[in-house]
Write an enzyme that holds these catalytic residues in place. Sequence first.
Site, PDB file in Angstrom:
ATOM      1  N   PRO A 188       0.810  -1.218   0.000  1.00 32.84           N
ATOM      2  CA  PRO A 188       0.000   0.000   0.000  1.00 32.84           C
ATOM      3  C   PRO A 188       0.850   1.278   0.000  1.00 32.84           C
ATOM      4  O   PRO A 188       0.357   2.341  -0.355  1.00 32.84           O
ATOM      5  CB  PRO A 188      -0.807  -0.096   1.297  1.00 32.84           C
ATOM      6  CG  PRO A 188      -0.740  -1.514   1.713  1.00 32.84           C
ATOM      7  CD  PRO A 188       0.515  -2.085   1.151  1.00 32.84           C
ATOM      8  N   GLU A 212       1.366  -8.515   8.209  1.00 36.44           N
ATOM      9  CA  GLU A 212       1.539  -7.054   8.247  1.00 36.44           C
ATOM     10  C   GLU A 212       2.528  -6.582   7.172  1.00 36.44           C
ATOM     11  O   GLU A 212       2.875  -5.406   7.111  1.00 36.44           O
ATOM     12  CB  GLU A 212       2.026  -6.600   9.629  1.00 36.44           C
ATOM     13  CG  GLU A 212       0.969  -6.689  10.717  1.00 36.44           C
ATOM     14  CD  GLU A 212      -0.328  -5.971  10.349  1.00 36.44           C
ATOM     15  OE1 GLU A 212      -0.274  -4.873   9.782  1.00 36.44           O
ATOM     16  OE2 GLU A 212      -1.402  -6.549  10.605  1.00 36.44           O
ATOM     17  N   ARG A 225      -2.306  -7.410 -21.207  1.00 34.79           N
ATOM     18  CA  ARG A 225      -3.224  -7.006 -22.293  1.00 34.79           C
ATOM     19  C   ARG A 225      -2.636  -5.929 -23.204  1.00 34.79           C
ATOM     20  O   ARG A 225      -3.154  -5.662 -24.275  1.00 34.79           O
ATOM     21  CB  ARG A 225      -4.609  -6.620 -21.766  1.00 34.79           C
ATOM     22  CG  ARG A 225      -4.620  -5.462 -20.807  1.00 34.79           C
ATOM     23  CD  ARG A 225      -6.006  -5.186 -20.282  1.00 34.79           C
ATOM     24  NE  ARG A 225      -6.849  -4.479 -21.233  1.00 34.79           N
ATOM     25  CZ  ARG A 225      -7.870  -5.010 -21.895  1.00 34.79           C
ATOM     26  NH1 ARG A 225      -8.210  -6.240 -21.725  1.00 34.79           N
ATOM     27  NH2 ARG A 225      -8.574  -4.273 -22.738  1.00 34.79           N
ATOM     28  N   ASP A 272      -8.939   1.827 -25.077  1.00 37.53           N
ATOM     29  CA  ASP A 272      -9.438   1.699 -23.704  1.00 37.53           C
ATOM     30  C   ASP A 272      -9.385   3.036 -22.961  1.00 37.53           C
ATOM     31  O   ASP A 272      -8.662   3.949 -23.361  1.00 37.53           O
ATOM     32  CB  ASP A 272      -8.568   0.702 -22.919  1.00 37.53           C
ATOM     33  CG  ASP A 272      -8.953  -0.748 -23.213  1.00 37.53           C
ATOM     34  OD1 ASP A 272     -10.068  -0.974 -23.687  1.00 37.53           O
ATOM     35  OD2 ASP A 272      -8.116  -1.628 -22.951  1.00 37.53           O
TER      36      ASP A 272
HETATM   37  N1  SAM Z   1       0.128  -3.339   7.425  1.00 45.03           N
HETATM   38  C1  SAM Z   1       0.133  -3.037   6.034  1.00 45.03           C
HETATM   39  C2  SAM Z   1      -0.208  -1.565   5.834  1.00 45.03           C
HETATM   40  O1  SAM Z   1      -1.054  -1.054   6.568  1.00 45.03           O
HETATM   41  O2  SAM Z   1       0.345  -0.962   4.911  1.00 45.03           O
HETATM   42  C3  SAM Z   1      -0.888  -3.856   5.281  1.00 45.03           C
HETATM   43  C4  SAM Z   1      -0.544  -5.271   5.140  1.00 45.03           C
HETATM   44  S1  SAM Z   1      -1.700  -6.128   4.142  1.00 45.03           S
HETATM   45  C5  SAM Z   1      -2.804  -6.792   5.297  1.00 45.03           C
HETATM   46  C6  SAM Z   1      -0.793  -7.506   3.571  1.00 45.03           C
HETATM   47  C7  SAM Z   1      -0.155  -7.342   2.221  1.00 45.03           C
HETATM   48  O3  SAM Z   1      -1.129  -7.165   1.218  1.00 45.03           O
HETATM   49  C8  SAM Z   1       0.765  -6.168   2.034  1.00 45.03           C
HETATM   50  O4  SAM Z   1       2.023  -6.382   2.603  1.00 45.03           O
HETATM   51  C9  SAM Z   1       0.838  -6.083   0.526  1.00 45.03           C
HETATM   52  O5  SAM Z   1       1.708  -7.036  -0.052  1.00 45.03           O
HETATM   53  C10 SAM Z   1      -0.576  -6.440   0.131  1.00 45.03           C
HETATM   54  N2  SAM Z   1      -1.409  -5.271  -0.127  1.00 45.03           N
HETATM   55  C11 SAM Z   1      -2.454  -4.848   0.605  1.00 45.03           C
HETATM   56  N3  SAM Z   1      -3.010  -3.755   0.095  1.00 45.03           N
HETATM   57  C12 SAM Z   1      -2.302  -3.451  -1.016  1.00 45.03           C
HETATM   58  C13 SAM Z   1      -2.400  -2.424  -1.988  1.00 45.03           C
HETATM   59  N4  SAM Z   1      -3.323  -1.473  -1.908  1.00 45.03           N
HETATM   60  N5  SAM Z   1      -1.534  -2.433  -3.019  1.00 45.03           N
HETATM   61  C14 SAM Z   1      -0.585  -3.386  -3.105  1.00 45.03           C
HETATM   62  N6  SAM Z   1      -0.443  -4.394  -2.219  1.00 45.03           N
HETATM   63  C15 SAM Z   1      -1.285  -4.430  -1.173  1.00 45.03           C
END
Ligand code: SAM
Length: 259
Positions: free
Chosen positions: A100, A127, A164, A179
């Site tokens: 994220p 996490e 794609r 697109d």
């Molecule tokens: N504690 C982290 C935070 O608040 O940023 C979130 C961890 S999430 C539960 C578990 C994993 O999902 C992340 O480490 C990432 O690999 C993936 N993930 C979750 N949301 C994402 C997003 N918006 N974009 C990319 N990967 C995401």
Amino acid sequence: MRASKALLTFDVVTLMPEMFLAISDYGVTGRAFKENIVNLNLWNPREFSMDLHKTVDDRTYGGGPGMLMTADPLVKSIEAAKKRQDKLGLKNSKVIHMTPRGKLLSHNEIKRLLSCEGLVIITSRYEGIDERVNNWVDEEVSIGDYVLSGGELPAMTMMDCLIRQLPGVLNDDESATQDSFVNGLLDHSHFTRPEIFKKMKVPEVLLSGDHEKIRLWRLKESLKLTWIKRPDLLAKKLLTKEEARLLEEIQIEQEQGSI
Ligand code: SAM
């Protein structure tokens, strides 16, 4: 079947390799894998865990809720994947962590990543990853300002967008160029048979066979939808004279209440 080297090779690090059947076995992307336009290898950190129970997570230093993916099995997976990509001689191969906190995925980011012949994609769970693993990461990518339970769906989202865009993947290569976002606008509306559905008619111009009129109608429709639904996109776009004229027409029509 395409015999030559794949255009893009993905090496994905994941604790849930089965999830990737969704992209490798179905639809447009499934066909691209079958025809060897793209290639996928999966690396499960669990197989690199030295622990008897194949543990890949641990509690975080400092306390707090949730577990974290430990560095060693992850780094071993990344190194194995990277070594494989290097052996294949893939140009501009990058290691990407889906997270994220990464750079937001967009059509422009997808275009930029298309210069890579190989991508090692890390998908994390819990996490996230031990911060020190970032020494093996080239880029961080996010698919949006929200949190999913794991990086697999974000990775597949990015992979699908990339696939794609590759030549030979879509039946009609032109359709990807038309697109949403490609020219900075949303796609226009589309209609198919029947001509009348529950008393609603297909716009007359689309039945006219006049290609120039249809092109103009579609462009105006694209501009109208973008103006109404995503004005932020228009603010960033350099309009052609024709687009500026059509947008002016749209704004007048809106003032007159006809849209
Ligand atoms: N504690 C982290 C935070 O608040 O940023 C979130 C961890 S999430 C539960 C578990 C994993 O999902 C992340 O480490 C990432 O690999 C993936 N993930 C979750 N949301 C994402 C997003 N918006 N974009 C990319 N990967 C995401």
